[in-house]
Scaffold this motif. Structure first.
Motif, mmCIF file in Angstrom:
data_model
loop_
_atom_site.group_PDB
_atom_site.id
_atom_site.type_symbol
_atom_site.label_atom_id
_atom_site.label_comp_id
_atom_site.label_asym_id
_atom_site.label_seq_id
_atom_site.Cartn_x
_atom_site.Cartn_y
_atom_site.Cartn_z
ATOM 1 N N UNK A 130 0.829 -1.209 0.000
ATOM 2 C CA UNK A 130 0.000 0.000 0.000
ATOM 3 C C UNK A 130 0.865 1.263 0.000
ATOM 4 N N UNK A 131 1.948 1.238 0.763
ATOM 5 C CA UNK A 131 2.845 2.396 0.826
ATOM 6 C C UNK A 131 3.518 2.618 -0.529
ATOM 7 N N UNK A 132 3.844 1.544 -1.234
ATOM 8 C CA UNK A 132 4.442 1.659 -2.572
ATOM 9 C C UNK A 132 3.461 2.297 -3.549
ATOM 10 N N UNK A 133 2.195 1.894 -3.473
ATOM 11 C CA UNK A 133 1.179 2.485 -4.343
ATOM 12 C C UNK A 133 1.010 3.972 -4.060
ATOM 13 N N UNK A 134 1.068 4.333 -2.783
ATOM 14 C CA UNK A 134 0.951 5.737 -2.399
ATOM 15 C C UNK A 134 2.132 6.532 -2.954
ATOM 16 N N UNK A 135 3.336 5.949 -2.868
ATOM 17 C CA UNK A 135 4.538 6.613 -3.371
ATOM 18 C C UNK A 135 4.477 6.772 -4.893
ATOM 19 N N UNK A 136 4.035 5.722 -5.591
ATOM 20 C CA UNK A 136 3.926 5.778 -7.056
ATOM 21 C C UNK A 136 2.940 6.844 -7.504
ATOM 22 N N UNK A 137 1.876 7.033 -6.731
ATOM 23 C CA UNK A 137 0.863 8.030 -7.075
ATOM 24 C C UNK A 137 1.322 9.443 -6.714
ATOM 25 N N UNK A 138 2.461 9.547 -6.013
ATOM 26 C CA UNK A 138 2.980 10.858 -5.635
ATOM 27 C C UNK A 138 2.202 11.511 -4.501
ATOM 28 N N UNK A 139 1.463 10.692 -3.747
ATOM 29 C CA UNK A 139 0.668 11.227 -2.643
ATOM 30 C C UNK A 139 1.488 11.256 -1.353
ATOM 31 N N UNK A 140 1.150 12.173 -0.449
ATOM 32 C CA UNK A 140 1.891 12.265 0.806
ATOM 33 C C UNK A 140 1.432 11.207 1.818
#
Length: 155
Positions: A130-140
């Motif tokens: 989930x953290x990887x998906x958040x990082x890929x989306x450029x979200x904080x």
């Protein structure tokens, strides 16, 4: 299922009992969790809460209480990070080893072995996937509001 978790500790929110229970009933019914919706609707129909229910949802809640469901959809399970016992995803205490299981910052589900990560800024736990998906989306990060760099994540 997170609202169900809150409703189990509803006594800690005395000023907001009716709105929380009402939201739980509506969302459980909408999500197919008919048995949970029924249980919380019954709580709402108690004499001390009944007059505080919004008029626009009162009829549907009363109708729900008259027809109890027979079964509920089973929740997905994943292993406890301590003893590997299969635990429902929204449960934060393992029924086998009695340990408190850390929860994911992003999903609210409990952490699982092999998919554990920390925010590089605030060290809050999250599922690595989930953290990887958040990082890929450029979200904080939801906790510290700092942008997560995928190369800074450690599994």
């Amino acid at each position: 299922r997170m609202l169900i978790r809150v409703c189990k500790n509803i006594s800690k929110f005395p000023a907001h009992t009716v709105p929380i229970l009402t939201s739980c009933v509506i969302e459980c019914a909408r999500g197919g969790l008919k048995k949970s919706a029924y249980e919380h609707a019954v709580k709402l129909m108690q004499p001390e809460y009944r007059p505080k229910i919004l008029q626009k949802v009162r009829k549907s809640i009363e109708k729900m209480v008259r027809r109890p469901p027979t079964k509920e959809e089973e929740e997905e399970v994943s292993p406890c990070p301590f003893c590997h016992f299969k635990v429902p995803n929204s449960l934060l205490t393992c029924p086998q080893c009695k340990n408190d299981i850390p929860f994911c910052l992003i999903t609210g589900r409990h952490m699982v072995p092999g998919d554990f990560s920390l925010c590089p800024s605030c060290n809050t736990t999250a599922l690595h996937s989930e953290m990887s998906q958040l990082a890929e989306a450029g979200q904080p990060c939801y906790m510290c509001k700092k942008v997560i760099k995928k190369d800074a994540l450690k599994k």
